[in-house]
Design a protein around this motif. Structure first.
Motif, PDB file in Angstrom:
ATOM      1  N   ASP A   1       0.628  -1.494  -0.040  1.00  0.00           N
ATOM      2  CA  ASP A   1       0.089  -0.311  -0.152  1.00  0.00           C
ATOM      3  C   ASP A   1       1.115   1.293   0.026  1.00  0.00           C
ATOM      4  O   ASP A   1       1.653   1.934   0.488  1.00  0.00           O
ATOM      5  N   PHE A   2       0.872   1.907  -1.177  1.00  0.00           N
ATOM      6  CA  PHE A   2       1.840   2.914  -1.168  1.00  0.00           C
ATOM      7  C   PHE A   2       1.036   4.829  -0.700  1.00  0.00           C
ATOM      8  O   PHE A   2       1.953   5.547  -2.110  1.00  0.00           O
ATOM      9  N   HIS A   3       0.523   4.638  -0.378  1.00  0.00           N
ATOM     10  CA  HIS A   3      -0.369   6.034  -0.073  1.00  0.00           C
ATOM     11  C   HIS A   3      -1.711   6.202   1.233  1.00  0.00           C
ATOM     12  O   HIS A   3      -2.500   5.191   1.517  1.00  0.00           O
ATOM     13  N   ILE A   4      -0.309   6.143   2.205  1.00  0.00           N
ATOM     14  CA  ILE A   4      -1.144   6.293   3.582  1.00  0.00           C
ATOM     15  C   ILE A   4      -0.862   7.831   4.278  1.00  0.00           C
ATOM     16  O   ILE A   4       0.313   7.894   4.047  1.00  0.00           O
TER      17      ILE A   4
ATOM     18  N   LEU B   1       9.247  -0.828   4.506  1.00  0.00           N
ATOM     19  CA  LEU B   1       8.676   0.917   4.786  1.00  0.00           C
ATOM     20  C   LEU B   1       9.103   1.938   4.127  1.00  0.00           C
ATOM     21  O   LEU B   1      10.757   1.912   4.082  1.00  0.00           O
ATOM     22  N   ILE B   2       8.680   2.494   2.915  1.00  0.00           N
ATOM     23  CA  ILE B   2       8.855   2.584   1.395  1.00  0.00           C
ATOM     24  C   ILE B   2       9.447   4.700   2.236  1.00  0.00           C
ATOM     25  O   ILE B   2       8.040   4.538   2.903  1.00  0.00           O
ATOM     26  N   LYS B   3      10.397   5.017   1.614  1.00  0.00           N
ATOM     27  CA  LYS B   3      10.005   6.611   2.466  1.00  0.00           C
ATOM     28  C   LYS B   3       9.169   7.332   1.197  1.00  0.00           C
ATOM     29  O   LYS B   3       9.980   7.437  -0.192  1.00  0.00           O
ATOM     30  N   GLY B   4       8.210   8.274   1.673  1.00  0.00           N
ATOM     31  CA  GLY B   4       7.372   8.695   0.648  1.00  0.00           C
ATOM     32  C   GLY B   4       7.101   9.690   0.933  1.00  0.00           C
ATOM     33  O   GLY B   4       6.858  10.655   1.859  1.00  0.00           O
ATOM     34  N   SER B   5       6.289  10.687   0.413  1.00  0.00           N
ATOM     35  CA  SER B   5       5.367  12.331   0.020  1.00  0.00           C
ATOM     36  C   SER B   5       4.931  12.197  -1.016  1.00  0.00           C
ATOM     37  O   SER B   5       4.568  11.545  -1.457  1.00  0.00           O
ATOM     38  N   GLU B   6       3.655  13.467  -0.173  1.00  0.00           N
ATOM     39  CA  GLU B   6       2.525  13.643  -1.427  1.00  0.00           C
ATOM     40  C   GLU B   6       2.862  15.084  -2.299  1.00  0.00           C
ATOM     41  O   GLU B   6       2.196  15.939  -1.132  1.00  0.00           O
TER      42      GLU B   6
ATOM     43  N   ILE C   1       4.458  -1.046   3.089  1.00  0.00           N
ATOM     44  CA  ILE C   1       3.919   0.301   2.943  1.00  0.00           C
ATOM     45  C   ILE C   1       5.148   1.293   2.860  1.00  0.00           C
ATOM     46  O   ILE C   1       5.982   1.937   3.154  1.00  0.00           O
ATOM     47  N   ALA C   2       4.384   2.498   2.047  1.00  0.00           N
ATOM     48  CA  ALA C   2       4.803   4.179   1.959  1.00  0.00           C
ATOM     49  C   ALA C   2       4.011   4.516   3.008  1.00  0.00           C
ATOM     50  O   ALA C   2       2.636   4.829   2.658  1.00  0.00           O
ATOM     51  N   ILE C   3       4.511   5.438   4.139  1.00  0.00           N
ATOM     52  CA  ILE C   3       3.959   6.873   4.167  1.00  0.00           C
ATOM     53  C   ILE C   3       4.068   8.048   3.776  1.00  0.00           C
ATOM     54  O   ILE C   3       5.158   8.301   3.190  1.00  0.00           O
ATOM     55  N   THR C   4       3.005   8.596   2.831  1.00  0.00           N
ATOM     56  CA  THR C   4       2.633   9.630   2.332  1.00  0.00           C
ATOM     57  C   THR C   4       2.434  11.286   2.605  1.00  0.00           C
ATOM     58  O   THR C   4       1.331  11.654   1.764  1.00  0.00           O
ATOM     59  N   ASP C   5       2.775  11.579   3.837  1.00  0.00           N
ATOM     60  CA  ASP C   5       2.341  12.506   3.868  1.00  0.00           C
ATOM     61  C   ASP C   5       2.687  13.848   2.948  1.00  0.00           C
ATOM     62  O   ASP C   5       2.549  13.893   2.021  1.00  0.00           O
TER      63      ASP C   5
ATOM     64  N   THR D   1      -4.786   2.683  -0.703  1.00  0.00           N
ATOM     65  CA  THR D   1      -5.698   3.123   0.257  1.00  0.00           C
ATOM     66  C   THR D   1      -6.156   4.139   0.161  1.00  0.00           C
ATOM     67  O   THR D   1      -6.841   4.901   0.429  1.00  0.00           O
ATOM     68  N   ASP D   2      -5.346   5.449   0.644  1.00  0.00           N
ATOM     69  CA  ASP D   2      -4.887   6.519   0.863  1.00  0.00           C
ATOM     70  C   ASP D   2      -5.872   6.839   1.974  1.00  0.00           C
ATOM     71  O   ASP D   2      -6.714   7.788   2.540  1.00  0.00           O
ATOM     72  N   VAL D   3      -5.572   5.936   2.813  1.00  0.00           N
ATOM     73  CA  VAL D   3      -6.759   5.701   4.255  1.00  0.00           C
ATOM     74  C   VAL D   3      -5.891   6.955   5.444  1.00  0.00           C
ATOM     75  O   VAL D   3      -5.035   7.317   5.169  1.00  0.00           O
TER      76      VAL D   3
END
Lengths: 376, 376, 376, 376
Positions: free
Chosen positions: C53-56, C119-124, C82-86, C224-226
């Motif tokens: 899940d790449f959108h959290i 855990l993949i480092k991400g950002s939106e 997962i990627a946390i993508t704040d 999910t974009d949860v």
């Protein structure tokens, strides 16, 4: 639920004391008392909405449970009425079971009475295609339907003032590739022996049959055709409900149901979908929801929707004034309250929020159009 | 449930159009609207029964959710009131979070108001044993409780007219082997700063503390002490409920709750068990059930019990006239109707059907005795 | 699951003994240990199937949970990565929270390591439409993406070798009526900064975006974009799973995932539906099922299908030799074994049992054709 | 699961084409194929652990389902063996059903064979108290048990080498106040016709009977005594399991089960509880868990417990060296991994972490003591 005790009819001598114990035991062992749960479905103006299943089998044809189980299941799931409709011509257990066609009804009737379930006497006339299978409801003597010629069987049912409908018209075992209307169906229909069609059987929907009902003024029916314990198919405790025919009746009696069926006041409830005439589905939709429209400022409107029913509604936006900006699709959940925002752009003062309720089928495979009006 | 939108306070230039979209989006994306479900629990004569949880954490101490989540959870589970009680002395995230002790309340308050949840301002005074942890409710300024000496912290709470109770008195991290009452507790109690005890924390019951409440006239409380999302512990959708304090209040307000707490009108609802004074548990039991006793003939009595509540009751037979033959143990299920048979033997004309309701604890680990009378 | 304890960084004097207790408590109170459950999904030849899940979101943008909760949820649901993508540009809680864009990753990383979650480092990158929102994965420093111009933000991500994809292209808040491809998207795509599209966001599917992926060789993603606790949307304990991207990787590492994403070896798993290239869906289908074809006599063939996966498959009959009589539609349930009967009529000795697997979308809104061969 | 079709034995002329369709239909309509799920329970050294239910009714006595349903239920719930044990003396439906006492077995046997379920032929000798009800397993002809005198019935069973056990010894319908051992039971036991006792019937546990088994070397059995569809009592899909007898057999055959029953290699699995001899429960406990003990420093020990089974274990601390500080009670959840912390105080270098596993009953109402050793 009331717990029912069955007594042996004959008591041999050495059983006497045993039975005395069993009698008390029957009551206390059945500690797992049944709980009746209700699906929240609104009544219509002048009519009570009855939850019915008109196609059910027991061990007296090719089902696998004793007739009383069907009443217990109906009680637990909050149904108002059921018809046990064992096959006339197909009784694989008749080597073991005495097979009066009236027997399953007779066994279930006292239990249904005690539980407050309306039990309708029915039978399934079971033939190859054409014409396939037909259910006859409100029978007085199922034995009369045991006839070599299916037309005689239908006539026998008509003589008893039965309500007769064609079952699972698109069942692939009998209609392998397409759902066909045969010459035999025209004949049956013309002699008044087809008053409705089972447009949903189990969870299978037959859109062609939906169309025929519209064209020929036939009653829409949806039933389970359950053979096994119902939980093998739908787990009510888990929130899934069985397919049912909603009957909009003047009174909650067998006679009330018959009158409603004859006047086509029904809708089918199959998983998330309701199938029926627009006048009934629209009223169900409006009775299920409280809708409040408020302007919060010049450009924003807040629509609050409270769903008092257990229905879900899936809305898809349709053609609309593009100066009203709102959701593309939206789901109104059971018993939920939603706030929907509409933005008024480019000077719009009001207008219609147009959408289609995708899971209210007023035409074959086609949702119901609806509008919420924003006053200027 | 009403869906709440949070707005950014400052809008940099390039964000403008984005935010306009987010605003609408906030409303329509949150399609997974919240449904409020109610546990069926009867009111008592003159009192409304409020479902409350007075021990809850957020990211502002060592919880893992934003304060607004606690309101949404309470709404969904049909609670009437909650207190967010973040630790004063233990705030592991204070390197990341600004930490006014009032902040979690302030963030949750507008959402609670919109959702119709009574939000009580609280804090947890968090010390080693003795004296352990104490919750103070109905605070006006939590900052005042941040004191080196715990007695000063309690005094500060008292100055704000707080209702103060001892949390998880038998928590094994602080009382590894037995649930002890220390000299410090006597001191706190004597200065009026211990008005109740959390006899159930999470799902753990402390019978010693139950006894102390009886002896010292302290209010019984049961709370979750939840740190994670509530579903990590109890899944309301699945039919399990969180531990709660039932408050029998004159009115459904914060003031009504305070008055009831001060007068010890509470019961604890922990899984299947209710804990409380006999006068309250007995009335709950009697209000939950319709009981009808009928003689069907000279030797048989039929007791029909309809449970209108979501409580379950486990009955165990106690000492009784042996000429009355009835169940040894019996379970009354939520919302179920049961028929219990009693046989009158050896000339008995009537008598008492005696049993203990095992899961209504009126004394530590001891069920409530009850009788159903059969008139001669 | 391993239960994680968080320690306060600074210990004031009077807290000392408290903390000692809390430390032990942290371990024993968290008795509600996490259980990891796995969805049964087959691996492909040469590749391991990773559930991602790449959108959290977390409280570090507009989510409502602390970052560590996301790891616990992923663990419980059997995810591999997962990627946390704040959001970079939308941080409504930044009045309360210090807001380094790297912070949510840094907080979750040690917990993910202990739990064995990649855990993949991400950002939106969060802009109005056009171009809307973009996720950048495999970042080394999220701070660099905080740029007034979105093209600069994308360039900063590219400089870090990020994998970048367009999020929820048909989100009605930004695309109120239709899912449009804007000139800006052509520009982004041409400069190599759009490598994939989120064809499913939450449970919403965008068929237009599916088509663009096929035409432009873009990677299919479903996330999910949860924002809330995951159970507010899907209850894994109840058998519903979150939307996820299945990644067919050479190895179960972050680098393995990146290589697979760059080479478009993905499929989307959204409720009952799988979306992906035919070569992957076909192999998943065949690896999930054991299919055995036997002639029981001259006119009857028995096809036994054993489903070893948790997928469901809905089969609809397509054009076929009408001398082969078989089901019209058929559902293969998770972990179920089915016996399907085919009748050979009018001298047919064998042939193809043709059907479409309706819920394997190899083209926009279009199922995958498949045949089971009956040898003469 | 394989889907079974039942054929009518006789086909009247006009039914011919119908039946042809029904045959195919039988296969395709039964789309709701059965899924077999397994409870994870370890095998013991040298023995396979078989999940068995030896007390089951059908319409051929006072049950409400056709015998084949019992096999389908067993298949779905992952059972290895069942015995259908219809009453010899109580057959309330015998006005409708032909009643050879062998018939329910004969009907279920081919379905059981196809499904891979071991079906044991049994009957229930059904008398008032004393001596109450007895099940006889491994019969060859149930008709022989239809005798006026119960001693003759037992003798007839013994002649067939049956394994015989006393059913629900504390059933309140027959033993209203206490679970009594009557003179008749001594007699039966002395003549070798009582080899075991049903210590759990449904979910009711009889501790007195547990004691008798220990004293008299009788086999422990736990069965459902199910009359209705099994889902009316326990919903396997929802995670609740039926009561069962675990049989530790040398081989997974009827003969293997008989040998194990005769040698008392059983345990009872009733909700969360296991009842059995310490040697079996201890081995189940140890085979279910991986336990790892590590010193993290001079004063802290970390015990990691991974539960590979679906059992839950409730641990309560017992008498111990107070220099070892650890949990007061702890729950090991199914399939969960737990980290338990032990603090070594006052110079302790190691010692025993003592506790009682509350839900492993090796004596009546008494848990199993256990220790985890910390080496110095």
């Amino acid at each position: 639920m009331v717990i029912f005790v069955t007594f042996a009819q004959t008591i041999s001598k050495y059983m006497k004391r045993t039975l005395l114990c069993l009698l008390i035991a029957g009551l206390s062992l059945a500690g797992s008392a049944q709980t009746r749960k209700n699906i929240q479905i609104p009544n219509l103006h002048g009519f009570v909405t009855l939850k019915c299943d008109f196609h059910i089998h027991t061990v007296f044809s090719d089902g696998t449970v004793w007739p009383t189980v069907r009443v217990a299941e109906a009680y637990r799931e909050g149904l108002d009425a059921i018809a046990i409709t064992d096959h006339i011509e197909y009784r694989p257990y008749n080597g073991d079971l005495k097979t009066s066609h009236n027997r399953s009804y007779d066994l279930a009737a006292p239990v249904a009475k005690a539980a407050g379930i309306i039990l309708i006497k029915g039978s399934e006339i079971t033939r190859a295609m054409p014409p396939g299978h037909f259910n006859a409801l409100f029978l007085t003597d199922s034995e009369e339907l045991d006839q070599p010629d299916y037309l005689d069987a239908l006539r026998a049912a008509q003589k008893q003032n039965a309500f007769i409908f064609w079952n699972h018209p698109g069942w692939d075992a009998q209609q392998p590739d397409t759902t066909l209307w045969w010459a035999e169906h025209t004949k049956i229909w013309e002699q008044g022996a087809m008053m409705g069609i089972e447009v949903v059987n189990g969870t299978e929907y037959f859109p062609e049959a939906h169309q025929w009902c519209l064209e020929k003024n036939l009653t829409l029916l949806g039933n389970t055709d359950v053979h096994d314990p119902i939980q093998a198919h739908s787990d009510f405790a888990d929130g899934t409900h069985r397919t049912m025919t909603l009957v909009f009746a003047k009174e909650a009696t067998a006679e009330g149901i018959r009158e409603a069926l004859l006047n086509r006041r029904t809708a089918i409830y199959n998983r998330e979908t309701l199938i029926g005439e627009e006048r009934y589905l629209k009223e169900l939709f409006e009775k299920a929801l409280d809708i409040k429209v408020e302007k919060t400022n010049n450009t924003t409107v807040r629509i609050t929707i409270k769903n008092n029913s257990d229905f879900i509604f899936h809305l898809n936006k349709t053609k609309h004034d593009e100066r009203l900006v709102y959701f593309r699709n939206y789901t109104i959940v059971p018993q939920g309250t939603h706030v929907i925002s509409v933005r008024l752009q480019d000077g719009a003062q009001g207008g219609d929020v147009n959408f289609c309720v995708e899971n209210l089928l007023t035409q074959p495979n086609q949702g119901m159009p609806y509008s919420i009006k924003i006053l200027p």
